[in-house]
Design a protein around this motif. Structure first.
Motif, PDB file in Angstrom:
ATOM      1  N   GLY A 145       0.808  -1.220   0.000  1.00  0.00           N
ATOM      2  CA  GLY A 145       0.000   0.000   0.000  1.00  0.00           C
ATOM      3  C   GLY A 145       0.834   1.259   0.000  1.00  0.00           C
ATOM      4  N   HIS A 146       1.846   1.333   0.874  1.00  0.00           N
ATOM      5  CA  HIS A 146       2.751   2.488   0.875  1.00  0.00           C
ATOM      6  C   HIS A 146       3.456   2.614  -0.476  1.00  0.00           C
ATOM      7  N   SER A 147       3.873   1.497  -1.023  1.00  0.00           N
ATOM      8  CA  SER A 147       4.687   1.516  -2.239  1.00  0.00           C
ATOM      9  C   SER A 147       3.878   1.891  -3.475  1.00  0.00           C
ATOM     10  N   VAL A 148       2.676   1.319  -3.601  1.00  0.00           N
ATOM     11  CA  VAL A 148       1.872   1.661  -4.772  1.00  0.00           C
ATOM     12  C   VAL A 148       1.394   3.103  -4.690  1.00  0.00           C
ATOM     13  N   ASP A 149       1.187   3.618  -3.482  1.00  0.00           N
ATOM     14  CA  ASP A 149       0.809   5.027  -3.363  1.00  0.00           C
ATOM     15  C   ASP A 149       1.937   5.925  -3.844  1.00  0.00           C
ATOM     16  N   ALA A 150       3.183   5.561  -3.508  1.00  0.00           N
ATOM     17  CA  ALA A 150       4.323   6.339  -3.986  1.00  0.00           C
ATOM     18  C   ALA A 150       4.457   6.238  -5.497  1.00  0.00           C
ATOM     19  N   LEU A 151       4.277   5.034  -6.037  1.00  0.00           N
ATOM     20  CA  LEU A 151       4.372   4.853  -7.487  1.00  0.00           C
ATOM     21  C   LEU A 151       3.349   5.724  -8.216  1.00  0.00           C
ATOM     22  N   THR A 152       2.122   5.744  -7.721  1.00  0.00           N
ATOM     23  CA  THR A 152       1.088   6.531  -8.399  1.00  0.00           C
ATOM     24  C   THR A 152       1.293   8.027  -8.204  1.00  0.00           C
ATOM     25  N   MET A 153       1.929   8.427  -7.098  1.00  0.00           N
ATOM     26  CA  MET A 153       2.262   9.836  -6.927  1.00  0.00           C
ATOM     27  C   MET A 153       3.210  10.296  -8.032  1.00  0.00           C
ATOM     28  N   VAL A 154       4.172   9.440  -8.361  1.00  0.00           N
ATOM     29  CA  VAL A 154       5.196   9.803  -9.340  1.00  0.00           C
ATOM     30  C   VAL A 154       4.709   9.621 -10.773  1.00  0.00           C
ATOM     31  N   LEU A 155       3.960   8.541 -11.038  1.00  0.00           N
ATOM     32  CA  LEU A 155       3.651   8.156 -12.410  1.00  0.00           C
ATOM     33  C   LEU A 155       2.174   8.185 -12.767  1.00  0.00           C
ATOM     34  N   GLY A 156       1.296   8.407 -11.798  1.00  0.00           N
ATOM     35  CA  GLY A 156      -0.128   8.400 -12.076  1.00  0.00           C
ATOM     36  C   GLY A 156      -0.772   7.077 -11.709  1.00  0.00           C
ATOM     37  N   GLU A 157      -2.087   7.064 -11.684  1.00  0.00           N
ATOM     38  CA  GLU A 157      -2.841   5.905 -11.212  1.00  0.00           C
ATOM     39  C   GLU A 157      -2.868   4.775 -12.242  1.00  0.00           C
ATOM     40  N   PHE A 158      -3.207   3.586 -11.735  1.00  0.00           N
ATOM     41  CA  PHE A 158      -3.412   2.429 -12.611  1.00  0.00           C
ATOM     42  C   PHE A 158      -4.757   2.545 -13.329  1.00  0.00           C
ATOM     43  N   ARG A 159      -4.784   2.109 -14.574  1.00  0.00           N
ATOM     44  CA  ARG A 159      -6.028   2.010 -15.313  1.00  0.00           C
ATOM     45  C   ARG A 159      -6.623   0.608 -15.190  1.00  0.00           C
ATOM     46  N   GLU A 160      -5.761  -0.400 -15.177  1.00  0.00           N
ATOM     47  CA  GLU A 160      -6.225  -1.772 -15.047  1.00  0.00           C
ATOM     48  C   GLU A 160      -5.120  -2.615 -14.411  1.00  0.00           C
ATOM     49  N   VAL A 161      -5.513  -3.685 -13.725  1.00  0.00           N
ATOM     50  CA  VAL A 161      -4.547  -4.539 -13.049  1.00  0.00           C
ATOM     51  C   VAL A 161      -4.930  -6.015 -13.195  1.00  0.00           C
ATOM     52  N   SER A 162      -3.905  -6.856 -13.165  1.00  0.00           N
ATOM     53  CA  SER A 162      -4.038  -8.286 -12.957  1.00  0.00           C
ATOM     54  C   SER A 162      -3.167  -8.609 -11.747  1.00  0.00           C
ATOM     55  N   ALA A 163      -3.528  -9.656 -10.985  1.00  0.00           N
ATOM     56  CA  ALA A 163      -2.799  -9.862  -9.740  1.00  0.00           C
ATOM     57  C   ALA A 163      -2.802 -11.308  -9.271  1.00  0.00           C
TER      58      ALA A 163
END
Length: 403
Positions: free
Chosen positions: A214-232
């Motif tokens: 959660g901390h990491s994906v929030d940082a990633l989206t701060m820098v690069l923008g939100e995800f449009r779609e995901v697989s997991a």
């Protein structure tokens, strides 16, 4: 593209800040009450107390603990004038302006609610709630009460991440093509101790997905923008773990492996892999690859968002990565933390500095502040979509939820 020194300027992050909703800005000391400050240590003592100590405009005025005795002990150790035996008492105090909640996630709802009902500003550690429903309940209550809120996603306030965001925005790598992040969770390994037995339970809200990822994906989206779609894939490959002290074996329902791939709103491809426990090889590694260059963030510990990251880059004809020092202006007024960037309190201090500027009304019009409870709901919602993608075994579009 011409080479040479690359200049960037700071930019705001859209839709990430707290909006001031109180009727007038504070002009005197912001009196802080910490829920969960213990004489025996913990996150509040490690990060929040040192962060507040070096900032003007704040006064650590009160604390609450699990009993009157433990509250008195903490008050004496940290020289805090008011010590309460409950969060409810602290919230009712007229000598507290900002309530800071630093307890374990399963208790957030019951301890944040009284502060919001009392009309106090609230700073909650992340995750906001044990699940999306709890986060929504708290955000709705804050909205109805019209109070300022903040959530502890402190990587957004770190100087190194703000510099990284600006490098990307100003074209250091050209058009971003892809990003990959590899990390360890700290939690979710082969062993556990008594203080962290609760993280074995997937319903606790304190899991590999909610905290390290959660901390990491929030940082990633701060820098690069939100995800449009995901697989997991979200897997529990260690259903039994061992107590480091007693050797007892306990059942674990929480995940210990997370692999997420997806496409960002920009069209860039993203891949994130987080592993439970620690890695002897790579604690944390994040690459951003573009048409004109590459950026890399490294850290020597699993909890990389605490601070102490190293930033490297190369572009154009440059054949090897070189370290990119963070310009002094990203330290804002917190120059005392320049040589202490690896301490857990550093990013928290920067978050408090931004929150202070919001409270007193001195935040620049084009500057983003700290994430609030509404932002926390959006991030909780995204994590729910990741779980959905893993359960369903299919690609999930985040726009379906408005994440």
């Amino acid at each position: 593209m011409a080479m040479g020194r690359f200049e960037v300027r700071e930019r705001p992050v859209a839709n990430a800040g707290v909006r001031m909703t109180s009727t007038s800005p504070h002009r005197e000391l912001i009196r802080v009450g910490v829920v969960g400050l213990s004489a025996s240590g913990g996150w509040a003592a490690t990060a929040h107390v040192p962060a507040l100590a070096g900032l003007d405009a704040y006064e650590l005025r009160a604390l609450s603990a699990s009993s009157a005795e433990s509250a008195r002990a903490a008050g004496e150790k940290y020289a805090v004038p008011l010590a309460f035996a409950s969060a409810e008492e602290l919230a009712r105090s007229e000598e507290v302006d900002l309530v800071v909640v630093t307890v374990k996630v399963p208790h957030h709802l019951e301890l944040i609610r009284p502060a919001l009902e009392a009309g106090k500003m609230v700073f909650s550690e992340w995750p906001l709630g044990a699940d999306l429903a709890q986060a929504e309940e708290l955000a709705d209550l804050a909205h109805r009460r019209g109070v300022l809120t903040a959530v502890g996603l402190q990587a957004r306030s770190a100087p190194s991440l703000r510099y990284l965001r600006d490098l990307v925005a100003d074209g250091y790598v050209g058009r971003v093509l892809s990003t990959s992040m590899l990390g360890s969770g700290g939690i979710g390994g082969a062993t556990y101790d008594d203080n962290y037995a609760y993280v074995l339970d997937a319903t606790s809200g304190a899991t590999l997905l909610s905290i390290p990822f959660g901390h990491s994906v929030d940082a990633l989206t701060m820098v690069l923008g939100e995800f449009r779609e995901v697989s997991a894939f979200v897997e529990n490959l260690r259903p039994e773990v061992t107590n480091v002290t007693s050797g007892a074996v306990a059942a674990k329902s929480a995940e210990d492996q997370i692999a997420v791939t997806g496409v960002l709103e920009s069209g860039a491809v993203a891949a994130m892999h987080f592993r439970g426990g620690t890695s002897r090889a790579t604690p944390f590694h994040w690459e951003i690859n573009g048409t004109e260059g590459d950026l890399v963030v490294k850290a020597d510990r699993a909890q990389w968002w605490y601070g102490g990251t190293q930033l490297y880059g190369a572009r154009g004809e440059e054949g090897a990565l070189t370290e990119l020092p963070v310009p002094a202006r990203y330290q804002r007024s917190l120059t005392q933390w320049t040589e202490r960037a690896a301490e857990p309190a550093c990013s928290v201090a920067h978050e408090y500095a931004l929150l202070r500027d919001q409270i007193i009304g001195s935040l620049a019009p084009d500057e983003d502040g700290v994430p609030d409870f509404r932002h926390a709901v959006r991030r909780h919602g995204m994590l729910e979509r990741v779980r959905e993608a893993a359960r369903a075994g299919r690609k999930v579009t985040l726009a379906e939820q408005g994440a």
